[in-house]
Write an enzyme that holds these catalytic residues in place. Structure first.
Site, mmCIF file in Angstrom:
data_model
loop_
_atom_site.group_PDB
_atom_site.id
_atom_site.type_symbol
_atom_site.label_atom_id
_atom_site.label_comp_id
_atom_site.label_asym_id
_atom_site.label_seq_id
_atom_site.Cartn_x
_atom_site.Cartn_y
_atom_site.Cartn_z
ATOM 1 N N HIS A 1 -8.448 2.206 21.019
ATOM 2 C CA HIS A 1 -7.802 0.886 21.264
ATOM 3 C C HIS A 1 -6.806 1.060 22.404
ATOM 4 O O HIS A 1 -5.739 1.639 22.225
ATOM 5 C CB HIS A 1 -7.077 0.404 20.002
ATOM 6 C CG HIS A 1 -6.423 -0.936 20.148
ATOM 7 N ND1 HIS A 1 -6.614 -1.962 19.237
ATOM 8 C CD2 HIS A 1 -5.586 -1.439 21.071
ATOM 9 C CE1 HIS A 1 -5.918 -3.025 19.608
ATOM 10 N NE2 HIS A 1 -5.270 -2.728 20.728
ATOM 11 N N HIS B 1 -5.066 -0.774 26.116
ATOM 12 C CA HIS B 1 -4.902 -1.852 27.108
ATOM 13 C C HIS B 1 -4.697 -1.213 28.477
ATOM 14 O O HIS B 1 -3.685 -0.542 28.693
ATOM 15 C CB HIS B 1 -3.689 -2.721 26.771
ATOM 16 C CG HIS B 1 -3.811 -3.392 25.442
ATOM 17 N ND1 HIS B 1 -4.362 -4.648 25.294
ATOM 18 C CD2 HIS B 1 -3.486 -2.982 24.187
ATOM 19 C CE1 HIS B 1 -4.364 -4.985 24.014
ATOM 20 N NE2 HIS B 1 -3.833 -3.990 23.306
ATOM 21 N N LYS C 1 -13.990 -8.149 20.138
ATOM 22 C CA LYS C 1 -12.625 -8.163 19.626
ATOM 23 C C LYS C 1 -12.270 -9.552 19.123
ATOM 24 O O LYS C 1 -12.405 -10.536 19.855
ATOM 25 C CB LYS C 1 -11.666 -7.766 20.760
ATOM 26 C CG LYS C 1 -10.209 -7.867 20.395
ATOM 27 C CD LYS C 1 -9.779 -6.770 19.425
ATOM 28 C CE LYS C 1 -8.372 -7.024 18.908
ATOM 29 N NZ LYS C 1 -7.456 -5.927 19.170
ATOM 30 N N HIS D 1 -7.854 -7.949 15.297
ATOM 31 C CA HIS D 1 -6.389 -8.013 15.261
ATOM 32 C C HIS D 1 -6.055 -8.744 13.961
ATOM 33 O O HIS D 1 -6.185 -9.956 13.867
ATOM 34 C CB HIS D 1 -5.823 -8.753 16.477
ATOM 35 C CG HIS D 1 -4.329 -8.751 16.484
ATOM 36 N ND1 HIS D 1 -3.582 -7.999 17.357
ATOM 37 C CD2 HIS D 1 -3.425 -9.361 15.661
ATOM 38 C CE1 HIS D 1 -2.293 -8.151 17.098
ATOM 39 N NE2 HIS D 1 -2.182 -8.976 16.067
ATOM 40 N N HIS E 1 -5.038 -1.145 14.622
ATOM 41 C CA HIS E 1 -3.605 -0.864 14.504
ATOM 42 C C HIS E 1 -3.000 -1.341 13.178
ATOM 43 O O HIS E 1 -2.112 -2.176 13.148
ATOM 44 C CB HIS E 1 -2.805 -1.431 15.685
ATOM 45 C CG HIS E 1 -3.194 -2.810 16.150
ATOM 46 N ND1 HIS E 1 -3.337 -3.878 15.306
ATOM 47 C CD2 HIS E 1 -3.439 -3.296 17.385
ATOM 48 C CE1 HIS E 1 -3.662 -4.944 16.005
ATOM 49 N NE2 HIS E 1 -3.737 -4.623 17.271
ATOM 50 N N ASP F 1 -3.265 1.806 21.150
ATOM 51 C CA ASP F 1 -2.718 0.487 21.478
ATOM 52 C C ASP F 1 -1.642 0.607 22.557
ATOM 53 O O ASP F 1 -0.681 -0.149 22.572
ATOM 54 C CB ASP F 1 -2.167 -0.216 20.225
ATOM 55 C CG ASP F 1 -1.938 -1.707 20.461
ATOM 56 O OD1 ASP F 1 -2.480 -2.252 21.442
ATOM 57 O OD2 ASP F 1 -1.206 -2.310 19.657
ATOM 58 N N HIS G 1 3.807 -3.278 29.617
ATOM 59 C CA HIS G 1 4.356 -4.508 30.231
ATOM 60 C C HIS G 1 5.492 -4.053 31.130
ATOM 61 O O HIS G 1 6.239 -3.131 30.769
ATOM 62 C CB HIS G 1 4.944 -5.447 29.169
ATOM 63 C CG HIS G 1 3.932 -6.053 28.250
ATOM 64 N ND1 HIS G 1 3.190 -7.162 28.580
ATOM 65 C CD2 HIS G 1 3.548 -5.718 26.995
ATOM 66 C CE1 HIS G 1 2.392 -7.484 27.569
ATOM 67 N NE2 HIS G 1 2.584 -6.622 26.592
ATOM 68 N N ALA H 1 5.313 -8.230 23.700
ATOM 69 C CA ALA H 1 4.995 -7.220 22.685
ATOM 70 C C ALA H 1 4.129 -6.145 23.291
ATOM 71 O O ALA H 1 3.160 -6.447 23.983
ATOM 72 C CB ALA H 1 4.252 -7.886 21.532
HETATM 73 C C1 NCD Z 1 -0.848 -5.947 23.016
HETATM 74 C C2 NCD Z 1 -0.790 -6.369 24.482
HETATM 75 O O1 NCD Z 1 0.304 -6.349 25.060
HETATM 76 O O2 NCD Z 1 -1.823 -6.698 25.053
HETATM 77 N N1 NCD Z 1 0.481 -5.927 22.484
HETATM 78 C C3 NCD Z 1 0.917 -5.215 21.430
HETATM 79 O O3 NCD Z 1 2.058 -5.387 21.028
HETATM 80 N N2 NCD Z 1 0.145 -4.349 20.826
HETATM 81 C C4 NCD Z 1 -1.757 -6.847 22.264
HETATM 82 C C5 NCD Z 1 -2.131 -6.348 20.902
HETATM 83 O O4 NCD Z 1 -2.816 -5.355 20.748
HETATM 84 O O5 NCD Z 1 -1.716 -6.989 19.921
HETATM 85 ZN ZN ZN Z 2 -3.681 -3.838 21.350
#
Ligand code: NCD
Ligand code: ZN
Length: 363
Positions: free
Chosen positions: A15, A17, A101, A138, A176, A249, A253, A265
């Site tokens: 998982h 991003h 997803k 999710h 997660h 995860d 950001h 988040a």
């Molecule tokens: C993730 C994101 O920023 O894309 N944020 C997070 O807090 N994990 C999205 C997600 O997996 O919920």
């Molecule tokens: Zn995520």
């Protein structure tokens, strides 16, 4: 005898991003240095919905992998209420995607195009079950009446049980998980249910985010829960049980977006995830099960072979430092601070691991 060296099959991140553009170019090397494969989350803006979107995104990722890194992005499609089952089937059969997803609409970052009514996606889920395509979930309800700390447990009762009842053959990964309830559901569930666990949820509870001031770099979704839940996650991750595997995860950001009146988040854990995990597994007396969690259990559920290559983690005599911040062309990005010194170092050429530089300690 104290273990000071570990050789593991190369891990995978189930998982991740990676974002896109300048951010992707900045963060991708941290994953590709340490992991062989990763399930790539599709919550871009706009989301990766169709096979063509996944192909284009995969090609952008492949073009950004640093020379000398061997990394395979495993693509996912973002499930919407209008997702076309034929498009999904064709993408899977062409080897373009590994999973879909499910984001409940509004549950997390860039989830506005997600699902409001589960009934509308049942035909796609049934087709996925027939073809053996896994669904990454999710697992949080978005009902404003439900306290944010209860949203995972309520999702299991209200939504997950319903999906499993309606499409029992569908293989589901609860992504997660953050609660005892999540652990228990997966532990007791049939062979079609598994879960990913992040590095950070094994390390922090909600105090890290809220005590002594609000600490936006410890805010992610699902939000960290109380200590009893962190301990349940540790038991699951270190148990060796095949149903639990690593999904970092890692969700970068920019600092400007995190350190804000309405902060985003997500925690950026890719640079030090393996070092943090080795620390956690050592604390639990379970270093011999790290390979199951990080390198073996995920491939079993995804029906892939484990990686043939190995990585070595070496426990140093003195702690090493990891960059507290990473520069991107768009601004700075903060790396997850586990709040403890790191000794376990991935034994790869320093150029391959761009993460070592400036000290980071939780204050
Ligand atoms: C993730 C994101 O920023 O894309 N944020 C997070 O807090 N994990 C999205 C997600 O997996 O919920
Ligand atoms: Zn995520």
């Amino acid at each position: 005898m104290k273990i000071t060296e570990l050789t593991l099959r190369r891990p995978d991140d189930w998982h991740l991003h990676l974002r896109d553009g300048a951010m992707m170019r900045a963060v991708l090397p941290y994953s590709s240095a340490n992991f062989a494969r990763a399930i790539i989350m599709p919550n871009l803006v706009p989301p990766v919905v169709r096979a063509d979107d996944a192909r284009a995104y995969r090609d952008r990722i492949l073009a950004a992998i640093p020379a000398g890194h061997d990394f395979t992005p495993l693509m996912t499609l973002y499930l919407t209420e209008t997702t076309n089952a034929d498009d999904v089937a064709a993408a899977y059969e062409a080897g373009l995607i590994s999973a879909l997803k499910l984001y409940p609409a509004g549950a997390t970052t860039n989830s506005e195009s997600g699902v409001r009514n589960i009934e509308r996606i049942l035909p796609v889920l049934e087709r996925m079950a027939l073809l053996g395509i896994p669904l990454c979930v999710h697992g949080e309800v978005t009902d404003p009446e439900i306290d944010i700390f209860d949203r995972e447990a309520v999702f299991i009762e209200r939504v997950l049980r319903r999906i499993v009842d309606r499409v029992p053959e569908l293989r589901i990964i609860m992504e997660h998980i953050t609660t005892e309830e999540g652990v228990q559901y997966v532990w007791e569930g049939g062979p079609n249910i598994a879960a990913t666990i992040t590095t950070h949820h094994l390390i922090i509870n909600r105090n890290a985010m809220l005590v002594g001031g609000i600490r936006p770099h410890y805010y992610c979704l699902p939000v960290a829960k109380r200590e009893q839940h962190r301990l349940a996650l540790r038991r699951a991750a270190t148990s060796g049980n095949e149903k639990f595997f690593l999904g970092t995860d890692s969700a970068p950001h920019l600092d400007a977006r995190k350190e804000s009146a309405c902060g985003c988040a997500g925690m950026f854990t890719a640079p030090n995830t393996l070092s943090c995990l080795a620390h956690v597994f050592e604390e639990e007396g379970a270093l011999d099960r790290l390979e199951a969690f990080a390198s073996l259990n995920g491939p079993v559920f995804y029906r892939l072979a484990p990686n043939e290559t190995r990585i070595r983690l070496v426990k140093r005599q003195t702690p090493f430092e990891v960059s507290a911040k990473i520069g991107t062309d768009e601004g700075l990005l903060t790396v997850f601070d586990p709040g403890f010194p790191l000794y376990w170092h991935p034994d790869i050429a320093d150029t391959a691991n761009p993460g070592d530089a400036v000290t980071n300690t939780r204050t």
